[in-house]
Design a protein around this motif. Structure first.
Motif, PDB file in Angstrom:
ATOM      1  N   ARG A  53     -40.547  31.110 -10.119  1.00 27.41           N
ATOM      2  CA  ARG A  53     -39.468  29.810 -10.660  1.00 27.41           C
ATOM      3  C   ARG A  53     -38.148  30.007 -10.079  1.00 27.41           C
ATOM      4  O   ARG A  53     -37.560  29.000  -9.575  1.00 27.41           O
ATOM      5  CB  ARG A  53     -39.587  29.871 -12.339  1.00 27.41           C
ATOM      6  N   LEU A  98     -45.179  26.449 -13.131  1.00 33.38           N
ATOM      7  CA  LEU A  98     -43.919  26.660 -12.454  1.00 33.38           C
ATOM      8  C   LEU A  98     -42.948  25.510 -12.550  1.00 33.38           C
ATOM      9  O   LEU A  98     -41.872  25.301 -12.811  1.00 33.38           O
ATOM     10  CB  LEU A  98     -43.975  27.134 -11.013  1.00 33.38           C
ATOM     11  N   THR A 115     -41.400  23.339 -15.414  1.00 30.65           N
ATOM     12  CA  THR A 115     -40.378  23.954 -15.985  1.00 30.65           C
ATOM     13  C   THR A 115     -38.897  24.069 -15.351  1.00 30.65           C
ATOM     14  O   THR A 115     -37.948  24.129 -15.749  1.00 30.65           O
ATOM     15  CB  THR A 115     -40.381  25.761 -16.236  1.00 30.65           C
ATOM     16  N   LEU A 116     -39.008  23.535 -14.184  1.00 30.14           N
ATOM     17  CA  LEU A 116     -37.879  23.362 -13.383  1.00 30.14           C
ATOM     18  C   LEU A 116     -36.839  22.411 -13.997  1.00 30.14           C
ATOM     19  O   LEU A 116     -35.826  22.629 -13.767  1.00 30.14           O
ATOM     20  CB  LEU A 116     -38.052  22.889 -11.664  1.00 30.14           C
TER      21      LEU A 116
END
Length: 162
Positions: A107, A133, A136-137
């Motif tokens: 991440r 991944l 969640t950015l």
């Protein structure tokens, strides 16, 4: 043969030679690389640089090759497509120690890629672990991402009780 290397901070890794990726059907994209903590991360970067970017994140055990048929469709629609290879996959470096790999490390590398390329108005396209991944950015920099409100509004319209 693969090249075994070590970063300046002692991470042993394997780098797959570029010739291993020559002549792949439907995958004639020029390679691009960014260095994160001494490791080289590969990404595809196609389409106009000033266009709204689509960030395509693959899952396991795939790599950016997964999106080879989608990339031309998005660029034909006027988008810029960025499709990275997560460390350990595709053209990206592959640390040899299994303990090196973690969601937080992957991440963090993706966050750095987005920042270094200064991607804004990003539309996420994710598959499998790429969803864990990629989704969640926006938590760290929501202003870089788009279409979240539009998707949430559609979901609410379809399911008013949700």
């Amino acid at each position: 043969s693969v090249r075994r290397m070590t970063t300046s901070n002692g991470i042993d890794f394997v780098r797959t030679p570029d010739e291993r990726f020559a002549n792949l059907p439907g995958y004639s994209f020029a390679p691009h690389y960014v260095d994160v903590d001494g490791l080289r991360m590969h990404y595809v970067d196609e389409g106009p640089r000033d266009a709204a970017p689509v960030l395509m994140m693959h899952g396991e055990p795939s790599w950016s090759y997964l999106y080879r048929k989608m990339i031309p469709r998005f660029t034909a629609a006027g988008h810029r497509v960025v499709a990275p290879d997560v460390y350990g996959f595709g053209r990206s470096d592959k640390p040899e120690d299994d303990a090196w790999y973690s969601i937080d490390r992957h991440r963090g590398a993706m966050l750095q890629l987005v920042q270094r390329l200064d991607l804004r108005d990003v539309m996420l396209v994710v598959q499998d672990w790429g969803g864990l991944l990629g989704l969640t950015l926006p938590l760290d920099e929501p202003e870089r991402y788009t279409r979240q409100d539009e998707i949430a509004a559609r979901r609410h319209t379809r399911h008013p009780s949700a």
